[in-house]
Motif scaffolding. Structure first.
Motif, PDB file in Angstrom:
ATOM      1  N   LEU A   1       3.745 -32.289  -5.152  1.00 20.69           N
ATOM      2  CA  LEU A   1       2.616 -32.793  -5.930  1.00 20.69           C
ATOM      3  C   LEU A   1       1.894 -31.667  -6.659  1.00 20.69           C
ATOM      4  N   GLY A   2       1.950 -30.465  -6.112  1.00 23.95           N
ATOM      5  CA  GLY A   2       1.406 -29.315  -6.836  1.00 23.95           C
ATOM      6  C   GLY A   2       2.199 -29.039  -8.091  1.00 23.95           C
ATOM      7  N   PHE A   3       3.533 -29.091  -7.987  1.00 27.41           N
ATOM      8  CA  PHE A   3       4.380 -28.903  -9.163  1.00 27.41           C
ATOM      9  C   PHE A   3       4.190 -30.042 -10.163  1.00 27.41           C
ATOM     10  N   ALA A   4       4.032 -31.255  -9.657  1.00 28.29           N
ATOM     11  CA  ALA A   4       3.912 -32.426 -10.531  1.00 28.29           C
ATOM     12  C   ALA A   4       2.730 -32.325 -11.481  1.00 28.29           C
ATOM     13  N   TYR A   5       1.616 -31.745 -11.003  1.00 27.05           N
ATOM     14  CA  TYR A   5       0.390 -31.747 -11.809  1.00 27.05           C
ATOM     15  C   TYR A   5      -0.015 -30.375 -12.345  1.00 27.05           C
TER      16      TYR A   5
ATOM     17  N   LEU B   1      -5.858 -37.806 -11.855  1.00 22.76           N
ATOM     18  CA  LEU B   1      -4.535 -38.418 -11.755  1.00 22.76           C
ATOM     19  C   LEU B   1      -4.006 -38.884 -13.104  1.00 22.76           C
ATOM     20  N   LYS B   2      -4.863 -38.994 -14.096  1.00 24.54           N
ATOM     21  CA  LYS B   2      -4.441 -39.432 -15.420  1.00 24.54           C
ATOM     22  C   LYS B   2      -3.849 -38.298 -16.255  1.00 24.54           C
ATOM     23  N   GLU B   3      -3.931 -37.082 -15.758  1.00 22.54           N
ATOM     24  CA  GLU B   3      -3.384 -35.940 -16.488  1.00 22.54           C
ATOM     25  C   GLU B   3      -1.856 -36.010 -16.534  1.00 22.54           C
ATOM     26  N   ASP B   4      -1.266 -35.275 -17.490  1.00 19.75           N
ATOM     27  CA  ASP B   4       0.201 -35.230 -17.594  1.00 19.75           C
ATOM     28  C   ASP B   4       0.814 -34.731 -16.293  1.00 19.75           C
TER      29      ASP B   4
END
Length: 346
Positions: free
Chosen positions: A271-275, A14-17
């Protein structure tokens, strides 16, 4: 972090861009365009319905707010964080509309400020009970819709979803979290189906209103929470999950089953697009005013419509709406919200 609730593998991921900023702006713009078309009675120009966009916001809230609570599961601190984030711009737009409404009202100054409707509006909206007094005295009476700010109905739902977090967390600690999440989804889905059935048989609008309220939105909020709790598996199989969910979202209008799985599909896509996209991570360096845009755009559209600018020039009216909304949002963020968020006092 309680390992019984959230796997130790999840927080590092979760800390990833991420691309949450551009997603928020997209969803806000979708709501603005949908409301512009509805209030001005002009052809739709949006690619995402306001219903889907609001559901997307609830998905983001479920994912981010529940994780925030897990990081610091202290009820007092949790309430303070939510209040500092939600209340300042909300109260600002309610009070601003109440006092600025006199300049576009059919009433005189004296009639306006002595009208009980004004104070009912302030009392109801400050308590998030917008449906009790959505209008101001003599304001927007010539418009197709007389509601001052139709976007605010979601705020009481948002607050009640926030209130559910500590309770659901308690269930997660005592029972199987997968069973709890599936139970929430199924119960919320049944609630929506039953009310939809009652509306179709009676055509009483009250059933559709209740269908959109808090328990009907658990589907979206806890779809975001579901992805959060299984985020390590989600990322591991994203190459299969994302295209399948995206295909279902795109073809949803032709698939009768999609009605029942829409929140889960939207959660996977958002959420797939977000990460898993790095195109817009640079936006994290800047302040995000998407929440303000969502809160402020409706009365600005109503004002532009009441002035007749849409009849004069459609695109000019839309440009004015966007400029005024962004300008007011920037003012609110820099002068009201940011100072409150930075303050150590609540």
């Amino acid at each position: 972090m309680d390992a019984r609730v959230l796997s130790d593998k999840v927080p590092p991921l979760l800390k990833e861009d991420n691309n949450f900023d551009i997603i928020r702006y997209y969803l806000s713009l979708a709501v603005v365009l949908a409301h512009f078309s509805e209030l001005s009675q002009t052809p739709k120009i949006n690619f995402t319905s306001s219903y889907t966009a609001v559901g997307g916001f609830f998905i983001l809230s479920g994912f981010l707010v529940f994780y925030s609570f897990l990081r610091q599961p202290d009820l007092k601190a949790y309430i303070a964080r939510r209040v500092k984030r939600i209340f300042p711009p909300y109260m600002f737009i309610v009070v601003l509309c109440a006092f600025a409404g006199v300049f576009v009202s059919d009433y005189s100054f004296k009639e306006y400020f002595t009208s009980s409707q004004l104070y009912k509006y302030l009392a109801a909206n400050c308590c998030f009970l917008n449906f009790l007094a959505p209008d101001l005295p003599g304001v927007f009476t010539g418009n197709h819709v007389k509601v001052v700010n139709g976007s605010l109905w979601t705020m009481k739902v948002e607050l009640m979803l926030y209130a559910s977090v500590p309770l659901v967390y308690w269930f997660f600690k005592r029972y199987n979290k997968l069973a709890v999440l599936i139970g929430i989804y199924v119960l919320s889905l049944v609630y929506r189906i039953v009310l939809g059935y009652m509306y179709n048989n009676s055509h009483n609008e009250i059933y559709m209103i209740f269908q959109r309220q808090v328990f009907g939105q658990f589907l979206f909020f806890y779809s975001g929470v579901f992805v959060l709790f299984y985020f390590d598996y989600f990322q591991q199989y994203i190459r299969y999950i994302f295209p399948a969910a995206l295909l279902l979202v795109i073809t949803g209008g032709y698939n009768p089953v999609y009605t029942y799985i829409q929140p889960a599909c939207l959660a996977c896509v958002i959420l797939g697009f977000a990460y898993n996209c790095r195109w817009f991570v640079w936006m994290r360096k800047y302040d995000n005013i998407a929440y303000d845009i969502y809160l402020f755009h409706f009365p600005i559209i109503q004002l532009v419509v009441s002035l007749g600018l849409v009849r004069y020039n459609y695109w000019l009216a839309l440009a004015v709406i966007l400029i005024l909304t962004i300008g007011l949002s920037l003012f609110s963020w820099n002068r009201i919200e940011k100072p409150v968020l930075k303050s150590r006092h609540h």
